[in-house]
Design an enzyme around this catalytic site. Structure first.
Site, short mmCIF file in Angstrom:
data_model
loop_
_atom_site.label_atom_id
_atom_site.label_comp_id
_atom_site.label_asym_id
_atom_site.label_seq_id
_atom_site.Cartn_x
_atom_site.Cartn_y
_atom_site.Cartn_z
N HIS A 110 0.91 1.91 15.81
CA HIS A 110 0.82 0.79 16.75
C HIS A 110 1.91 0.93 17.83
CE1 HIS A 110 -2.33 -0.96 14.36
NE2 HIS A 110 -1.59 -0.84 13.29
N GLU A 143 -4.65 4.79 13.54
CA GLU A 143 -5.57 3.85 14.19
C GLU A 143 -6.24 4.44 15.42
OE1 GLU A 143 -2.30 3.48 14.01
OE2 GLU A 143 -1.44 2.82 15.91
N ARG A 162 0.83 -1.21 0.00
CA ARG A 162 0.00 0.00 0.00
C ARG A 162 0.87 1.26 0.00
NH1 ARG A 162 -3.51 -1.25 5.23
NH2 ARG A 162 -1.52 -2.14 5.79
N TYR A 203 0.03 4.40 10.40
CA TYR A 203 -0.36 3.43 11.42
C TYR A 203 0.87 3.24 12.29
CZ TYR A 203 -4.53 1.88 8.81
OH TYR A 203 -5.75 1.80 8.17
N LEU A 260 -13.92 -8.09 17.91
CA LEU A 260 -12.85 -7.22 18.43
C LEU A 260 -12.56 -7.71 19.84
CD1 LEU A 260 -11.17 -4.65 17.90
CD2 LEU A 260 -13.00 -3.36 18.95
N LYS A 319 2.76 2.00 7.15
CA LYS A 319 3.09 1.08 8.23
C LYS A 319 3.85 1.77 9.35
CE LYS A 319 2.12 -2.60 8.43
NZ LYS A 319 0.81 -3.10 8.98
N ASP A 375 -6.40 -12.82 16.36
CA ASP A 375 -5.71 -12.63 17.65
C ASP A 375 -5.14 -13.96 18.08
OD1 ASP A 375 -6.39 -9.85 18.20
OD2 ASP A 375 -8.45 -10.59 18.27
N1 NAD Z 1 -6.68 -9.78 9.53
C1 NAD Z 1 -6.64 -8.54 9.09
O1 NAD Z 1 -5.96 -8.24 8.10
C2 NAD Z 1 -7.47 -7.48 9.74
C3 NAD Z 1 -7.70 -6.27 9.06
C4 NAD Z 1 -8.52 -5.32 9.67
C5 NAD Z 1 -9.03 -5.55 10.95
N2 NAD Z 1 -8.73 -6.73 11.60
C6 NAD Z 1 -9.24 -7.02 12.96
O2 NAD Z 1 -10.57 -7.52 12.90
C7 NAD Z 1 -11.17 -7.34 14.20
C8 NAD Z 1 -12.60 -6.88 14.03
O3 NAD Z 1 -12.59 -5.57 13.51
P1 NAD Z 1 -13.95 -4.78 13.24
O4 NAD Z 1 -13.56 -3.45 12.69
O5 NAD Z 1 -14.91 -5.63 12.49
O6 NAD Z 1 -14.49 -4.61 14.74
P2 NAD Z 1 -15.85 -3.97 15.20
O7 NAD Z 1 -15.59 -3.28 16.49
O8 NAD Z 1 -16.49 -3.19 14.10
O9 NAD Z 1 -16.79 -5.26 15.47
C9 NAD Z 1 -16.53 -6.20 16.47
C10 NAD Z 1 -17.85 -6.82 16.89
O10 NAD Z 1 -17.56 -7.94 17.77
C11 NAD Z 1 -18.64 -8.00 18.68
N3 NAD Z 1 -18.32 -8.90 19.79
C12 NAD Z 1 -17.61 -8.65 20.92
N4 NAD Z 1 -17.57 -9.76 21.69
C13 NAD Z 1 -18.26 -10.73 21.02
C14 NAD Z 1 -18.56 -12.09 21.29
N5 NAD Z 1 -18.14 -12.71 22.42
N6 NAD Z 1 -19.31 -12.79 20.39
C15 NAD Z 1 -19.73 -12.20 19.25
N7 NAD Z 1 -19.48 -10.92 18.96
C16 NAD Z 1 -18.75 -10.19 19.83
C17 NAD Z 1 -18.85 -6.54 19.06
O11 NAD Z 1 -20.11 -6.33 19.71
C18 NAD Z 1 -18.77 -5.87 17.68
O12 NAD Z 1 -20.04 -5.78 17.08
C19 NAD Z 1 -10.25 -6.35 14.94
O13 NAD Z 1 -9.50 -7.04 15.90
C20 NAD Z 1 -9.35 -5.80 13.85
O14 NAD Z 1 -8.09 -5.42 14.36
C21 NAD Z 1 -7.98 -7.69 11.01
#
Ligand code: NAD
Length: 375
Positions: free
Chosen positions: A95, A117, A15, A93, A239, A74, A269
């Site tokens: 972090h 972020e 990116r 970003y 999350l 990054k 995670d």
């Molecule tokens: N792998 C990747 O490349 C990548 C890229 C972007 C984001 N992410 C990660 O993805 C994750 C999610 O991001 P997002 O923007 O969708 O988050 P978000 O905050 O928009 O949504 C998270 C949802 O999880 C729900 N939640 C919490 N506990 C729960 C449980 N026990 N059961 C079911 N649902 C539950 C919350 O209520 C919320 O609606 C983050 O950790 C983010 O860092 C990963």
């Protein structure tokens, strides 16, 4: 102001912070943009496009040394430390929690750093994160399409409503930005989709945007077990608090799943909501635990760098322009959401979460700026 646009050096990072259109916006407002050769090549933008937009092709070191604000993607890498100078701004970003060595360097060198972020909005969302979550959700579904194929180690199930074949079942944990994105594609392909969340408002909001073949269930143990037994692909989009020691899906739960089903851990995670998750890379994306294939790539959006650069640039450009047009201090004082991202300022740590996590001293961002800035 002089803006520096470097080429990212992190492995598999394609990116770029500013598209040629963003460079044009800076130039139109009277600023200069120094860009490094091929900075946008990984996203499909050529040097010629940056030159046509008014950018100035500049050797890498000069991009860093000659700019007032370095605009990148990054976190800061050790190879970049020596290129920073006092008073410079870095917008990226960061972090800072996870990259403490870089944070300390920025403090030592009196660099002003603003983290994408941590910038929030009126609704408590993080606008520079949401576009990447959306891409990660969609990219996660594309990965599921790929890894369900028998030629890629899957059970050979097409994730699509096909006449004469039972419709595939998809379960999505979390109805946030990434979860809804998975659901958009999964439902559009005709799959039976179930979303689970602990938040009723989150489910209600998601329901407004999704078609009738998506159902919503409270995220609890009973409903999870029902879904695990019937699902073909489980997506984790929760999350998850980094300090949690429990899980939603435990190792033993994988035995409830049908043979050949797949877990796509978008949240990614390690040992988090999915106990068996460990992050993987685009070059080695999957592994098998308890007979279940896991896809846990931690930077899914970089696989879609052209799209990602455009959405990221659109999300961050208004703040970058504000800092260029008003000056960094004025822009930070005028906008509490941008100020929320201020991480280091004149040798002081101004991001509370990082200070708390690492037991470092912290200064409130407004107090830190007002001490020096009289404008
Ligand atoms: N792998 C990747 O490349 C990548 C890229 C972007 C984001 N992410 C990660 O993805 C994750 C999610 O991001 P997002 O923007 O969708 O988050 P978000 O905050 O928009 O949504 C998270 C949802 O999880 C729900 N939640 C919490 N506990 C729960 C449980 N026990 N059961 C079911 N649902 C539950 C919350 O209520 C919320 O609606 C983050 O950790 C983010 O860092 C990963």
């Amino acid at each position: 102001m002089i803006i520096g646009l470097p080429k990212e050096i992190k492995e598999n990072e394609y990116r770029v912070a500013a598209t040629p259109a963003a460079v044009h916006a800076f130039v139109q407002d009277g600023h200069r943009v120094l860009f490094e050769h091929n900075c946008g090549a990984g996203s499909g933008f050529s040097d010629e496009q940056y030159i046509a937009a008014g950018g100035e092709l500049t050797p890498r070191e000069e991009v860093y040394r000659g700019c007032d604000m370095l605009y990148k993607v990054k976190e800061v890498e050790p190879a970049e430390f020596d290129l920073f100078h006092e008073g410079q701004v870095v917008f990226t970003y960061l972090h800072s929690n996870a990259h403490l060595e870089a944070t300390k360097e920025l403090l030592r060198r009196n660099v002003t750093s603003v983290a994408y972020e941590d910038i929030d909005d009126d609704n408590g969302h993080f606008p520079a994160l949401v576009p990447m979550s959306i891409l990660a959700g969609k990219g996660g579904f594309v990965a599921a399409l790929y890894f369900m194929q028998s030629v890629h180690g899957g059970k050979g199930l097409l994730l699509n409503r096909t006449a004469g074949v039972a419709t595939p079942e998809i379960t999505i944990l979390g109805c946030g930005a990434s979860g809804v994105s998975v659901a958009e594609l999964a439902s559009a392909f005709g799959n039976k989709v179930t979303m689970l969340d602990v938040s009723w408002p989150a489910m209600e909001e998601a329901k407004k945007h999704l078609p009738i073949n998506v159902e919503f269930m409270q995220s609890n143990r009973e409903n999870l077990e029902i879904c695990l037994k019937r699902t073909d692909v489980l997506f984790n989009c929760i999350l998850w608090a980094k300090n949690r020691k429990d899980h939603v899906v435990y190792r033993k739960d994988l035995k409830l799943m049908k043979p050949g089903s797949l877990i796509v851990d978008v949240a990614c995670d390690d040992n988090g909501a999915i106990e068996t998750c460990r992050s993987t890379s685009h070059t080695d994306p999957v592994f098998v635990e308890e007979g279940i294939m896991h896809y846990c790539v931690d930077n899914i959006p970089s696989g879609f760098s052209c799209t990602a650069s455009q959405t990221l640039s659109a999300a961050t450009l208004p703040h970058a322009l504000a800092m260029a047009n008003k000056g960094v201090e004025r822009a930070l004082l005028d906008d509490a959401h941008l100020r929320r991202g201020l991480t280091t300022y004149r040798g002081q740590l101004t991001l509370e979460e990082t200070a708390l996590k690492h037991h470092l001293s912290y200064v409130d961002p407004k107090t830190a700026i007002e001490k020096y800035y009289q404008g």
